[in-house]
Design an enzyme around this catalytic site. Structure first.
Site, PDB file in Angstrom:
ATOM      1  NE  ARG A 176      -9.850   2.916   1.405  1.00 47.50           N
ATOM      2  CZ  ARG A 176     -11.165   2.979   1.206  1.00 47.50           C
ATOM      3  NH1 ARG A 176     -11.970   2.379   2.021  1.00 47.50           N
ATOM      4  NH2 ARG A 176     -11.648   3.658   0.187  1.00 47.50           N
ATOM      5  CB  CYS A 177      -1.823   5.989   3.878  1.00 46.71           C
ATOM      6  SG  CYS A 177      -0.582   4.999   3.016  1.00 46.71           S
ATOM      7  N   GLY A 178      -2.594   6.194   0.753  1.00 43.33           N
ATOM      8  CA  GLY A 178      -2.397   6.885  -0.506  1.00 43.33           C
ATOM      9  C   GLY A 178      -3.687   7.447  -1.058  1.00 43.33           C
ATOM     10  CB  ALA A 220      -2.506  11.249   0.576  1.00 43.89           C
ATOM     11  CG  HIS A 230       1.778   6.681   5.767  1.00 41.87           C
ATOM     12  ND1 HIS A 230       0.831   5.705   5.909  1.00 41.87           N
ATOM     13  CD2 HIS A 230       1.203   7.825   6.242  1.00 41.87           C
ATOM     14  CE1 HIS A 230      -0.256   6.221   6.467  1.00 41.87           C
ATOM     15  NE2 HIS A 230      -0.066   7.506   6.660  1.00 41.87           N
TER      16      HIS A 230
END
Length: 321
Positions: A106-108, A111, A209
């Site tokens: 779920r990095c996006g 962010a 990422h």
């Protein structure tokens, strides 16, 4: 709507005095020469003293003939201290920690959530809601985001902000646009390949990422006379003064030795990092392939037509309130 990849040139927005604005660093002075005092002098040395070595020559930029030089992060006391002073992103640390344990891809969305805390700090949207919206609209299967365009649509709907799609990479004519955007105090969302220490690397998109950049650190020859104040704890570090109009300094040319670092953060770390701008640019520009390990893990992913190259390569999002 998402702005086209090549938007008309806009009048630069005057910088706002935010905590995430760009600190400006002139080059650090050369260290003074000092004798090695680790051991006391021997008796013979007292009788016949050894002449000291000649003083170190001044750095080349002292004459003004060359651009200023800022040492690398591992060698610069000033940059290290500036990095240590950068606090954690606003928001609930425990909430992000819990959610990251449940959804590792779920990095996006993390962010984007962090950017939202800067764009609308008093009306932040829960990370669970971002996840729900991304899945409902077909942008994601389990939190992954392989399309900058879809990320921009989600940002506009969920955060109520302006999202400008930047195509063609972070270099060339886009470079000044990105830097002026950050100097004005607005966040940048950028996909890149993540190395073991979270910094940008080049893995052809296999380690794709997302990060959010909220400021810029510039190594400049001189600081503008008005509108800036020297940091009380770090001599040589200058910040825009709150409530004072200030003229941004001249940005180092892309091909020069001037220092440009992005103040960036991604969801696997609680701390900001300082990344060399060119390193981020090069990592973002080589996102071309889907990770073989992801392709073989049996999970579902939403990847746009044209793959990672079409969805991420050379693209970024400029977010504004």
């Amino acid at each position: 709507m998402i702005s086209p990849c090549f938007p008309p040139v806009e009048t630069p927005v005057p910088p706002r005095p935010l905590a995430s604005q760009a600190p400006i660093i002139p080059p650090p002075p050369p260290p003074p020469h000092s004798p090695n005092l680790a051991f006391p002098p021997s008796p013979s040395s007292l009788q016949a003293p050894i002449p000291p070595p000649p003083p170190l020559p001044p750095p080349s930029f002292a004459t003004g003939a060359a651009p200023p030089h800022v040492f690398g992060l591992e060698k610069s006391h000033l940059l290290k201290k500036a990095l240590e002073k950068a606090g954690p992103v606003p928001g609930s640390r425990e909430d992000v920690k819990r959610l990251l344990k449940l959804h590792k891809d779920r990095c996006g969305l993390v962010a984007l959530w962090m950017a939202g805390t800067l764009l609308a700090p008093l009306s932040g949207i829960p990370l669970e809601r971002l996840m729900q919206m991304a899945v409902e609209r077909g942008y994601s299967a389990q939190g992954e985001m392989f399309s900058v365009t879809d990320m921009g649509r989600l940002a506009q709907e969920a955060l109520g902000c302006q999202a400008e799609l930047l195509c063609g990479g972070l270099g060339g004519p886009n470079r000044d646009r990105v830097l002026q955007h950050l100097v004005a105090g607005h966040p940048l969302l950028v996909p890149y390949d993540e190395d073991f220490n979270h910094e940008p690397c080049q893995k052809k998109g296999h380690k794709a990422h997302w990060a959010v950049s909220t400021g810029v650190l510039l190594g400049v020859q001189s600081v503008p006379r008005s509108g800036y104040a020297e940091d009380p704890e770090l001599p040589g570090l200058f910040h825009p003064m709150p409530g004072m109009p200030c003229q941004p300094p001249a940005l180092p040319d892309e091909g020069s030795a001037g220092a440009v670092y992005l103040l960036s953060k991604q969801g696997k770390s609680w701390h900001y990092q300082l990344w060399d701008y060119n390193q981020v640019r090069d990592s973002n520009l080589q996102l071309t392939d889907f990770s073989p390990s992801r392709a073989a893990d049996g999970r579902e992913y939403v990847v746009p037509a044209g793959g990672v190259r079409a969805g991420l390569c050379g693209q970024a999002l400029l977010l504004r309130p």
